[in-house]
Design a protein around this motif. Structure first.
Motif, PDB file in Angstrom:
ATOM      1  N   SER A  98      30.043  49.352  13.436  1.00 55.85           N
ATOM      2  CA  SER A  98      30.453  50.641  12.899  1.00 55.85           C
ATOM      3  C   SER A  98      29.280  51.608  12.950  1.00 55.85           C
ATOM      4  O   SER A  98      28.111  51.210  13.089  1.00 55.85           O
ATOM      5  N   ASP A  99      29.592  52.879  12.819  1.00 55.09           N
ATOM      6  CA  ASP A  99      28.546  53.904  12.789  1.00 55.09           C
ATOM      7  C   ASP A  99      27.593  53.667  11.628  1.00 55.09           C
ATOM      8  O   ASP A  99      26.385  53.884  11.755  1.00 55.09           O
ATOM      9  N   GLU A 100      28.152  53.209  10.488  1.00 55.42           N
ATOM     10  CA  GLU A 100      27.315  52.951   9.312  1.00 55.42           C
ATOM     11  C   GLU A 100      26.304  51.836   9.598  1.00 55.42           C
ATOM     12  O   GLU A 100      25.150  51.922   9.206  1.00 55.42           O
ATOM     13  N   LEU A 101      26.756  50.800  10.273  1.00 54.18           N
ATOM     14  CA  LEU A 101      25.875  49.687  10.592  1.00 54.18           C
ATOM     15  C   LEU A 101      24.776  50.135  11.555  1.00 54.18           C
ATOM     16  O   LEU A 101      23.599  49.814  11.362  1.00 54.18           O
ATOM     17  N   ILE A 102      25.149  50.895  12.571  1.00 54.04           N
ATOM     18  CA  ILE A 102      24.170  51.384  13.548  1.00 54.04           C
ATOM     19  C   ILE A 102      23.140  52.250  12.843  1.00 54.04           C
ATOM     20  O   ILE A 102      21.933  52.093  13.058  1.00 54.04           O
ATOM     21  N   GLU A 103      23.595  53.150  11.972  1.00 54.78           N
ATOM     22  CA  GLU A 103      22.659  54.005  11.223  1.00 54.78           C
ATOM     23  C   GLU A 103      21.744  53.178  10.330  1.00 54.78           C
ATOM     24  O   GLU A 103      20.552  53.455  10.219  1.00 54.78           O
ATOM     25  N   PHE A 104      22.301  52.144   9.702  1.00 54.38           N
ATOM     26  CA  PHE A 104      21.510  51.266   8.841  1.00 54.38           C
ATOM     27  C   PHE A 104      20.391  50.606   9.641  1.00 54.38           C
ATOM     28  O   PHE A 104      19.227  50.611   9.232  1.00 54.38           O
ATOM     29  N   VAL A 105      20.735  50.054  10.794  1.00 49.03           N
ATOM     30  CA  VAL A 105      19.750  49.363  11.627  1.00 49.03           C
ATOM     31  C   VAL A 105      18.706  50.351  12.150  1.00 49.03           C
ATOM     32  O   VAL A 105      17.506  50.070  12.123  1.00 49.03           O
ATOM     33  N   LEU A 106      19.148  51.508  12.607  1.00 48.44           N
ATOM     34  CA  LEU A 106      18.209  52.501  13.133  1.00 48.44           C
ATOM     35  C   LEU A 106      17.285  53.023  12.038  1.00 48.44           C
ATOM     36  O   LEU A 106      16.114  53.316  12.301  1.00 48.44           O
ATOM     37  N   GLU A 107      17.795  53.106  10.820  1.00 47.85           N
ATOM     38  CA  GLU A 107      16.957  53.532   9.703  1.00 47.85           C
ATOM     39  C   GLU A 107      15.876  52.490   9.418  1.00 47.85           C
ATOM     40  O   GLU A 107      14.741  52.834   9.094  1.00 47.85           O
ATOM     41  N   GLY A 112      10.267  51.611   9.521  1.00 45.42           N
ATOM     42  CA  GLY A 112       9.329  50.517   9.717  1.00 45.42           C
ATOM     43  C   GLY A 112       9.536  49.366   8.742  1.00 45.42           C
ATOM     44  O   GLY A 112       8.671  48.498   8.620  1.00 45.42           O
ATOM     45  N   LYS A 113      10.669  49.334   8.050  1.00 43.90           N
ATOM     46  CA  LYS A 113      10.938  48.238   7.106  1.00 43.90           C
ATOM     47  C   LYS A 113      11.079  46.910   7.836  1.00 43.90           C
ATOM     48  O   LYS A 113      10.760  45.861   7.298  1.00 43.90           O
ATOM     49  N   LYS A 114      11.590  46.970   9.068  1.00 44.86           N
ATOM     50  CA  LYS A 114      11.717  45.767   9.894  1.00 44.86           C
ATOM     51  C   LYS A 114      11.323  46.119  11.314  1.00 44.86           C
ATOM     52  O   LYS A 114      11.558  47.228  11.782  1.00 44.86           O
ATOM     53  N   THR A 115      10.741  45.153  11.986  1.00 43.36           N
ATOM     54  CA  THR A 115      10.435  45.350  13.401  1.00 43.36           C
ATOM     55  C   THR A 115      11.707  45.125  14.209  1.00 43.36           C
ATOM     56  O   THR A 115      12.689  44.566  13.703  1.00 43.36           O
ATOM     57  N   LYS A 116      11.665  45.538  15.447  1.00 43.11           N
ATOM     58  CA  LYS A 116      12.835  45.349  16.312  1.00 43.11           C
ATOM     59  C   LYS A 116      13.165  43.865  16.435  1.00 43.11           C
ATOM     60  O   LYS A 116      14.330  43.473  16.397  1.00 43.11           O
ATOM     61  N   ILE A 134      18.683  52.619  20.222  1.00 46.73           N
ATOM     62  CA  ILE A 134      17.450  53.364  20.025  1.00 46.73           C
ATOM     63  C   ILE A 134      17.337  54.482  21.058  1.00 46.73           C
ATOM     64  O   ILE A 134      17.005  55.620  20.727  1.00 46.73           O
ATOM     65  N   ALA A 135      17.641  54.179  22.317  1.00 49.83           N
ATOM     66  CA  ALA A 135      17.573  55.191  23.369  1.00 49.83           C
ATOM     67  C   ALA A 135      18.609  56.291  23.138  1.00 49.83           C
ATOM     68  O   ALA A 135      18.307  57.484  23.294  1.00 49.83           O
ATOM     69  N   LYS A 136      19.796  55.911  22.745  1.00 51.46           N
ATOM     70  CA  LYS A 136      20.870  56.886  22.542  1.00 51.46           C
ATOM     71  C   LYS A 136      20.569  57.822  21.381  1.00 51.46           C
ATOM     72  O   LYS A 136      20.850  59.008  21.440  1.00 51.46           O
ATOM     73  N   HIS A 137      19.989  57.290  20.340  1.00 52.46           N
ATOM     74  CA  HIS A 137      19.739  58.075  19.142  1.00 52.46           C
ATOM     75  C   HIS A 137      18.287  58.556  19.038  1.00 52.46           C
ATOM     76  O   HIS A 137      17.906  59.119  18.019  1.00 52.46           O
ATOM     77  N   GLN A 138      17.498  58.315  20.063  1.00 51.29           N
ATOM     78  CA  GLN A 138      16.116  58.796  20.141  1.00 51.29           C
ATOM     79  C   GLN A 138      15.307  58.437  18.895  1.00 51.29           C
ATOM     80  O   GLN A 138      14.728  59.291  18.236  1.00 51.29           O
ATOM     81  N   VAL A 139      15.277  57.161  18.581  1.00 51.32           N
ATOM     82  CA  VAL A 139      14.542  56.690  17.406  1.00 51.32           C
ATOM     83  C   VAL A 139      13.078  56.534  17.792  1.00 51.32           C
ATOM     84  O   VAL A 139      12.748  55.923  18.786  1.00 51.32           O
ATOM     85  N   THR A 140      12.232  57.097  16.966  1.00 50.53           N
ATOM     86  CA  THR A 140      10.792  56.929  17.160  1.00 50.53           C
ATOM     87  C   THR A 140      10.259  56.080  16.012  1.00 50.53           C
ATOM     88  O   THR A 140      10.570  56.331  14.856  1.00 50.53           O
ATOM     89  N   SER A 141       9.495  55.083  16.360  1.00 48.13           N
ATOM     90  CA  SER A 141       8.888  54.254  15.320  1.00 48.13           C
ATOM     91  C   SER A 141       7.428  54.038  15.682  1.00 48.13           C
ATOM     92  O   SER A 141       7.032  54.119  16.834  1.00 48.13           O
ATOM     93  N   ASP A 142       6.652  53.765  14.673  1.00 47.89           N
ATOM     94  CA  ASP A 142       5.222  53.547  14.886  1.00 47.89           C
ATOM     95  C   ASP A 142       4.923  52.114  15.246  1.00 47.89           C
ATOM     96  O   ASP A 142       3.781  51.723  15.361  1.00 47.89           O
ATOM     97  N   LEU A 143       5.956  51.291  15.406  1.00 46.31           N
ATOM     98  CA  LEU A 143       5.744  49.867  15.666  1.00 46.31           C
ATOM     99  C   LEU A 143       5.597  49.628  17.101  1.00 46.31           C
ATOM    100  O   LEU A 143       6.089  49.586  17.997  1.00 46.31           O
TER     101      LEU A 143
END
Length: 143
Positions: A98-107, A112-116, A134-143
């Motif tokens: 679901s969209d909620e699950l995808i948002e949860f994981v991307l958050e 940085g709460k969890k690594t990939k 990650i590519a679709k939603h352009q997520v940037t992380s410092d990890l």
């Protein structure tokens, strides 16, 4: 929302308060005493027929909560080799995110709460799926 421990009565109560539906109205719709409605809010589990009624009344799919639990916390088993007989049950797609699950994981990745790798291991999300999100939603992380 934590999908590991589900207390459906509390979730129904929360949705009822959010939609500002009165206990009296619920009791009239279900044709039950008001104290029974209040007892429902305290129940950790409900029969599916009753949960379906609540889903219709509150216009919210409470079954999806259990689906998310299955996606996140049930290990995937290898399919048995024999596939001669077709099942009588409806067939669903293997993984429904679901969209909620995808948002949860991307958050989790964003903050940085969890690594990939932890997400892949903990939630059993395929590596390619996670990287596509990650590519679709352009997520940037410092990890």
């Amino acid at each position: 929302m934590l999908y590991k421990e589900i207390h459906i009565g509390e979730l129904i109560k929360s949705k009822t308060e959010e939609m500002e539906v009165t206990i009296r109205h619920i009791a009239e719709v279900f044709r039950i005493p008001e104290h029974t409605v209040l007892e429902t809010f305290g129940k950790k589990e409900l029969p599916t027929g009753e949960l379906l009624k609540w889903s219709k009344l509150l216009r919210y799919d409470f079954f999806r909560i259990y689906s998310q639990h299955l996606i996140l916390y049930t290990p995937q088993y290898a399919n048995p080799v024999r596939k001669k007989e077709k099942s009588q049950l409806m067939q669903f797609r293997k993984n429904i995110y679901s969209d909620e699950l995808i948002e949860f994981v991307l958050e989790l990745v964003r903050t940085g709460k969890k690594t990939k790798q932890e997400i892949i291991d903990d939630y059993r999300i395929p590596r390619t799926t996670l990287y596509k999100w990650i590519a679709k939603h352009q997520v940037t992380s410092d990890l």
